[in-house]
Design a protein around this motif. Structure first.
Motif, PDB file in Angstrom:
ATOM      1  N   GLY A 121       3.969   4.631 -14.285  1.00  0.00           N
ATOM      2  CA  GLY A 121       3.054   4.821 -15.411  1.00  0.00           C
ATOM      3  C   GLY A 121       3.474   5.915 -16.366  1.00  0.00           C
ATOM      4  O   GLY A 121       2.741   6.254 -17.285  1.00  0.00           O
ATOM      5  N   ASN A 122       4.654   6.474 -16.134  1.00  0.00           N
ATOM      6  CA  ASN A 122       5.164   7.545 -17.000  1.00  0.00           C
ATOM      7  C   ASN A 122       6.497   7.151 -17.643  1.00  0.00           C
ATOM      8  O   ASN A 122       7.240   7.994 -18.093  1.00  0.00           O
ATOM      9  CB  ASN A 122       5.335   8.838 -16.202  1.00  0.00           C
ATOM     10  N   GLY A 123       6.786   5.843 -17.630  1.00  0.00           N
ATOM     11  CA  GLY A 123       8.045   5.354 -18.185  1.00  0.00           C
ATOM     12  C   GLY A 123       9.162   5.273 -17.167  1.00  0.00           C
ATOM     13  O   GLY A 123      10.238   4.788 -17.472  1.00  0.00           O
ATOM     14  N   GLN A 124       8.921   5.745 -15.945  1.00  0.00           N
ATOM     15  CA  GLN A 124       9.938   5.702 -14.900  1.00  0.00           C
ATOM     16  C   GLN A 124       9.606   4.604 -13.898  1.00  0.00           C
ATOM     17  O   GLN A 124       8.429   4.332 -13.630  1.00  0.00           O
ATOM     18  CB  GLN A 124      10.027   7.049 -14.182  1.00  0.00           C
ATOM     19  N   THR A 125      10.656   3.989 -13.360  1.00  0.00           N
ATOM     20  CA  THR A 125      10.515   2.960 -12.334  1.00  0.00           C
ATOM     21  C   THR A 125      11.513   3.242 -11.222  1.00  0.00           C
ATOM     22  O   THR A 125      12.411   4.072 -11.374  1.00  0.00           O
ATOM     23  CB  THR A 125      10.773   1.549 -12.908  1.00  0.00           C
ATOM     24  N   SER A 126      11.356   2.531 -10.101  1.00  0.00           N
ATOM     25  CA  SER A 126      12.271   2.690  -8.973  1.00  0.00           C
ATOM     26  C   SER A 126      12.234   1.419  -8.140  1.00  0.00           C
ATOM     27  O   SER A 126      11.231   0.709  -8.119  1.00  0.00           O
ATOM     28  CB  SER A 126      11.850   3.887  -8.114  1.00  0.00           C
ATOM     29  N   THR A 127      13.338   1.162  -7.427  1.00  0.00           N
ATOM     30  CA  THR A 127      13.381   0.059  -6.470  1.00  0.00           C
ATOM     31  C   THR A 127      13.582   0.582  -5.050  1.00  0.00           C
ATOM     32  O   THR A 127      13.850  -0.192  -4.138  1.00  0.00           O
ATOM     33  CB  THR A 127      14.510  -0.939  -6.824  1.00  0.00           C
ATOM     34  N   ALA A 128      13.412   1.876  -4.854  1.00  0.00           N
ATOM     35  CA  ALA A 128      13.522   2.469  -3.518  1.00  0.00           C
ATOM     36  C   ALA A 128      12.282   2.121  -2.697  1.00  0.00           C
ATOM     37  O   ALA A 128      11.225   1.807  -3.245  1.00  0.00           O
ATOM     38  CB  ALA A 128      13.655   3.986  -3.627  1.00  0.00           C
ATOM     39  N   LYS A 129      12.392   2.179  -1.375  1.00  0.00           N
ATOM     40  CA  LYS A 129      11.221   1.900  -0.534  1.00  0.00           C
ATOM     41  C   LYS A 129      10.114   2.919  -0.808  1.00  0.00           C
ATOM     42  O   LYS A 129       8.955   2.551  -0.983  1.00  0.00           O
ATOM     43  CB  LYS A 129      11.585   1.906   0.947  1.00  0.00           C
ATOM     44  N   ASP A 130      10.433   4.192  -0.802  1.00  0.00           N
ATOM     45  CA  ASP A 130       9.482   5.247  -1.147  1.00  0.00           C
ATOM     46  C   ASP A 130       9.785   5.706  -2.570  1.00  0.00           C
ATOM     47  O   ASP A 130      10.936   5.949  -2.916  1.00  0.00           O
ATOM     48  CB  ASP A 130       9.586   6.422  -0.175  1.00  0.00           C
ATOM     49  N   ALA A 169       0.838  -1.179   0.000  1.00  0.00           N
ATOM     50  CA  ALA A 169       0.000   0.000   0.000  1.00  0.00           C
ATOM     51  C   ALA A 169       0.885   1.247   0.000  1.00  0.00           C
ATOM     52  O   ALA A 169       2.019   1.198   0.452  1.00  0.00           O
ATOM     53  CB  ALA A 169      -0.911  -0.008   1.218  1.00  0.00           C
ATOM     54  N   PHE A 170       0.337   2.325  -0.507  1.00  0.00           N
ATOM     55  CA  PHE A 170       1.112   3.560  -0.520  1.00  0.00           C
ATOM     56  C   PHE A 170       0.190   4.758  -0.477  1.00  0.00           C
ATOM     57  O   PHE A 170      -0.987   4.658  -0.773  1.00  0.00           O
ATOM     58  CB  PHE A 170       2.058   3.624  -1.725  1.00  0.00           C
ATOM     59  N   GLU A 171       0.767   5.888  -0.073  1.00  0.00           N
ATOM     60  CA  GLU A 171       0.044   7.156  -0.010  1.00  0.00           C
ATOM     61  C   GLU A 171       0.684   8.132  -0.985  1.00  0.00           C
ATOM     62  O   GLU A 171       1.894   8.103  -1.205  1.00  0.00           O
ATOM     63  CB  GLU A 171       0.117   7.734   1.396  1.00  0.00           C
ATOM     64  N   LEU A 172      -0.139   8.994  -1.536  1.00  0.00           N
ATOM     65  CA  LEU A 172       0.384  10.029  -2.414  1.00  0.00           C
ATOM     66  C   LEU A 172      -0.131  11.382  -1.964  1.00  0.00           C
ATOM     67  O   LEU A 172      -1.135  11.448  -1.258  1.00  0.00           O
ATOM     68  CB  LEU A 172      -0.006   9.765  -3.865  1.00  0.00           C
ATOM     69  N   PRO A 173       0.548  12.449  -2.352  1.00  0.00           N
ATOM     70  CA  PRO A 173       0.100  13.786  -1.953  1.00  0.00           C
ATOM     71  C   PRO A 173      -1.292  14.079  -2.504  1.00  0.00           C
ATOM     72  O   PRO A 173      -1.657  13.614  -3.582  1.00  0.00           O
ATOM     73  CB  PRO A 173       1.130  14.720  -2.585  1.00  0.00           C
ATOM     74  N   ALA A 174      -2.069  14.838  -1.763  1.00  0.00           N
ATOM     75  CA  ALA A 174      -3.425  15.192  -2.189  1.00  0.00           C
ATOM     76  C   ALA A 174      -3.400  16.132  -3.389  1.00  0.00           C
ATOM     77  O   ALA A 174      -4.307  16.117  -4.205  1.00  0.00           O
ATOM     78  CB  ALA A 174      -4.181  15.831  -1.029  1.00  0.00           C
ATOM     79  N   PHE A 204      -0.709  18.060  -6.356  1.00  0.00           N
ATOM     80  CA  PHE A 204       0.599  18.332  -6.938  1.00  0.00           C
ATOM     81  C   PHE A 204       0.400  18.886  -8.335  1.00  0.00           C
ATOM     82  O   PHE A 204      -0.659  18.708  -8.933  1.00  0.00           O
ATOM     83  CB  PHE A 204       1.506  17.102  -6.941  1.00  0.00           C
ATOM     84  N   CYS A 205       1.402  19.574  -8.822  1.00  0.00           N
ATOM     85  CA  CYS A 205       1.332  20.205 -10.135  1.00  0.00           C
ATOM     86  C   CYS A 205       2.300  19.528 -11.095  1.00  0.00           C
ATOM     87  O   CYS A 205       3.277  18.908 -10.678  1.00  0.00           O
ATOM     88  CB  CYS A 205       1.685  21.687 -10.024  1.00  0.00           C
ATOM     89  N   ARG A 206       2.028  19.696 -12.371  1.00  0.00           N
ATOM     90  CA  ARG A 206       2.897  19.148 -13.408  1.00  0.00           C
ATOM     91  C   ARG A 206       4.327  19.617 -13.166  1.00  0.00           C
ATOM     92  O   ARG A 206       4.575  20.792 -12.884  1.00  0.00           O
ATOM     93  CB  ARG A 206       2.419  19.621 -14.779  1.00  0.00           C
ATOM     94  N   GLY A 207       5.263  18.686 -13.231  1.00  0.00           N
ATOM     95  CA  GLY A 207       6.674  19.006 -13.057  1.00  0.00           C
ATOM     96  C   GLY A 207       7.159  18.942 -11.627  1.00  0.00           C
ATOM     97  O   GLY A 207       8.364  18.949 -11.385  1.00  0.00           O
ATOM     98  N   ASP A 208       6.240  18.883 -10.643  1.00  0.00           N
ATOM     99  CA  ASP A 208       6.650  18.765  -9.241  1.00  0.00           C
ATOM    100  C   ASP A 208       7.287  17.401  -9.000  1.00  0.00           C
ATOM    101  O   ASP A 208       6.857  16.401  -9.578  1.00  0.00           O
ATOM    102  CB  ASP A 208       5.455  18.882  -8.293  1.00  0.00           C
ATOM    103  N   GLU A 209       8.271  17.351  -8.116  1.00  0.00           N
ATOM    104  CA  GLU A 209       8.788  16.073  -7.649  1.00  0.00           C
ATOM    105  C   GLU A 209       7.793  15.524  -6.635  1.00  0.00           C
ATOM    106  O   GLU A 209       7.425  16.208  -5.687  1.00  0.00           O
ATOM    107  CB  GLU A 209      10.165  16.245  -7.014  1.00  0.00           C
ATOM    108  N   ILE A 210       7.338  14.310  -6.850  1.00  0.00           N
ATOM    109  CA  ILE A 210       6.298  13.712  -6.016  1.00  0.00           C
ATOM    110  C   ILE A 210       6.860  12.485  -5.323  1.00  0.00           C
ATOM    111  O   ILE A 210       7.472  11.630  -5.959  1.00  0.00           O
ATOM    112  CB  ILE A 210       5.089  13.303  -6.868  1.00  0.00           C
ATOM    113  N   THR A 211       6.648  12.421  -3.999  1.00  0.00           N
ATOM    114  CA  THR A 211       7.075  11.257  -3.225  1.00  0.00           C
ATOM    115  C   THR A 211       5.844  10.446  -2.852  1.00  0.00           C
ATOM    116  O   THR A 211       4.885  10.970  -2.284  1.00  0.00           O
ATOM    117  CB  THR A 211       7.825  11.684  -1.951  1.00  0.00           C
TER     118      THR A 211
END
Length: 75
Positions: free
Chosen positions: A35-44, A1-6, A8-15
């Motif tokens: 879903g934008n071509g980017q992936t990560s293996t970090a916890k967050d 499960a994960f949470e995202l910011p309520a 954000f704007c285009r171009g913002d860095e989102i955690t």
């Protein structure tokens, strides 16, 4: 499960905050697909979205040290 910011704007860095509980006796690794071509293996997960007006599906897969996987996706 994960949470995202309520909000954000285009171009913002989102955690995306990973809320996957620890599983006693197992080591977890993670795989994000933003879903934008980017992936990560970090916890967050951290990414930027350069497009507006689209619903993008973000998926987090948790993988145990024994190879069991579970995925959660949000749009």
């Amino acid at each position: 499960a994960f949470e995202l910011p309520a909000l954000f704007c285009r171009g913002d860095e989102i955690t995306f905050r990973n809320t996957t509980p620890e599983v006693p006796g197992y080591t977890l690794t993670y795989r994000w697909d933003f879903g934008n071509g980017q992936t990560s293996t970090a916890k967050d997960g951290v990414t930027r979205f350069d497009q507006t007006g689209e619903n993008i599906q973000v998926c987090l897969t948790a993988i145990t040290n024994e190879g069991c996987e579970v995925a959660v996706c949000q749009t």
